[in-house]
Scaffold this active site. Structure first.
Site, short mmCIF file in Angstrom:
data_model
loop_
_atom_site.label_atom_id
_atom_site.label_comp_id
_atom_site.label_asym_id
_atom_site.label_seq_id
_atom_site.Cartn_x
_atom_site.Cartn_y
_atom_site.Cartn_z
N LYS A 12 0.64 -1.11 0.10
CA LYS A 12 0.10 -0.04 -0.02
C LYS A 12 0.90 1.26 -0.03
O LYS A 12 2.15 1.66 0.26
CB LYS A 12 -1.62 -0.20 1.19
CG LYS A 12 -1.53 -1.31 1.16
CD LYS A 12 -3.11 -1.12 0.63
CE LYS A 12 -3.89 -2.26 0.19
NZ LYS A 12 -5.04 -2.07 1.72
N ARG B 60 -4.27 -9.95 3.66
CA ARG B 60 -4.13 -10.94 2.01
C ARG B 60 -2.55 -10.21 2.02
O ARG B 60 -2.53 -8.37 1.98
CB ARG B 60 -5.08 -9.72 2.31
CG ARG B 60 -5.96 -9.57 0.76
CD ARG B 60 -7.09 -9.21 0.48
NE ARG B 60 -7.21 -9.25 -1.47
CZ ARG B 60 -6.88 -8.33 -1.83
NH1 ARG B 60 -5.94 -7.23 -1.67
NH2 ARG B 60 -7.35 -8.54 -2.92
#
Length: 281
Positions: A220, A254
């Site tokens: 991210k 994840r």
């Protein structure tokens, strides 16, 4: 403490004592990190098998990019991308399969094709009928927090409780059992770097919601903000976030790179085992 997560097709997954990894399989041309790499079904299945060999317990299949500014796709296009992959994966392996979608129709078709879990990035608040589908099929349900398209509470933890509280109300009214639900704090979804870091630092404050947690920090933007690395070079920093969040109570991770996160989480689990062991054991 172990919790048994109820899933579709009579399956379940025990969550708690050991960190579990969900491998990301984006069947998209435009995802922020791996867009275009696995759009062909054969390559997608090959990548899924690689992640399984590296320790993934679940493969999460998505057909629409959720990166900021991504172009929405039609339900038909989303289904064209993911359904052949889910069907082939269900036939070729015994792996648990998650579908990353907020559309009830896509989720229904995916479960019929063999998916066991529905992973909704809009927390049931875009298409609430996903909750009815989960209740009907017994599918596992990941309810994610998002800050998109709404006014947020300035306190990151209070905003989690407010948004996810509404999502849980939708799920329960539809008849979804608590045993079917995992929560996701939605790292990166309309959260700046400071908000994401605050959420990590205060993660243990989310225990009051009473459900196991899936987290998705993989590659991210805020991980790049801290590490100074481009998206494809953020796996080591991602693994550091996985360890930090595991030590604060997260259960399922994840990720794009299964191997490095599985190794890092094995160390975190070894630490946790010794924290809870009786003296002299």
């Amino acid at each position: 403490m172990t919790t048994r997560w109820q899933l579709a097709h009579g399956r379940f997954l025990d969550i708690g004592d050991k960190a579990l990894v969900m491998g990301i399989l984006n069947v998209t041309p435009d995802s922020f990190s791996d867009g275009g790499q696995f759009v062909e079904a054969d390559r997608a299945i090959e990548q899924a098998k690689r992640m399984i060999s590296e320790g993934a317990s679940i493969i999460d299949v998505g057909g629409e990019s959720t990166r900021p500014g991504a172009t929405p796709v039609s339900p038909e296009e989303e289904q064209r991308r993911i359904l052949p992959v889910i069907s082939a994966l269900a036939k070729a392996t015994d792996i648990l399969i998650s579908v990353d979608t907020y559309r009830e129709e896509t989720a229904r078709l995916a479960v019929a094709a063999g998916a066991h879990i529905v992973n909704d990035v809009w927390g049931l608040q875009r298409e609430p009928d996903i909750a009815k589908l989960a209740a009907e099929t017994g599918a596992g349900l990941v309810i994610m927090h998002t800050g998109r398209e709404r006014e947020k509470n300035p306190d990151v933890i209070a905003d989690q409780y407010e948004f996810l509280g509404k999502s849980l109300e939708i799920a329960r009214k539809a008849g979804v059992a608590d045993a079917q639900i995992l929560l996701d704090p939605g790292f990166g979804f309309a959260k700046d770097a400071e908000e994401n870091l605050q959420l990590m630092a205060r993660f243990a404050e989310l225990d009051g919601l009473g459900f196991p947690w899936l987290v998705g920090t993989s590659r991210k933007r805020f991980v790049g903000y801290v590490s100074g690395k481009d998206s494809e070079a953020r796996d080591a920093a991602t693994a550091a976030t996985s360890v930090a969040l595991r030590l604060k109570g997260a259960a399922l991770f994840r990720v794009h790179n299964v191997a490095i996160n599985a190794d890092a989480l094995a160390v975190a689990d070894a630490i946790l085992a010794r924290e809870t062991a009786k003296p002299g054991m």
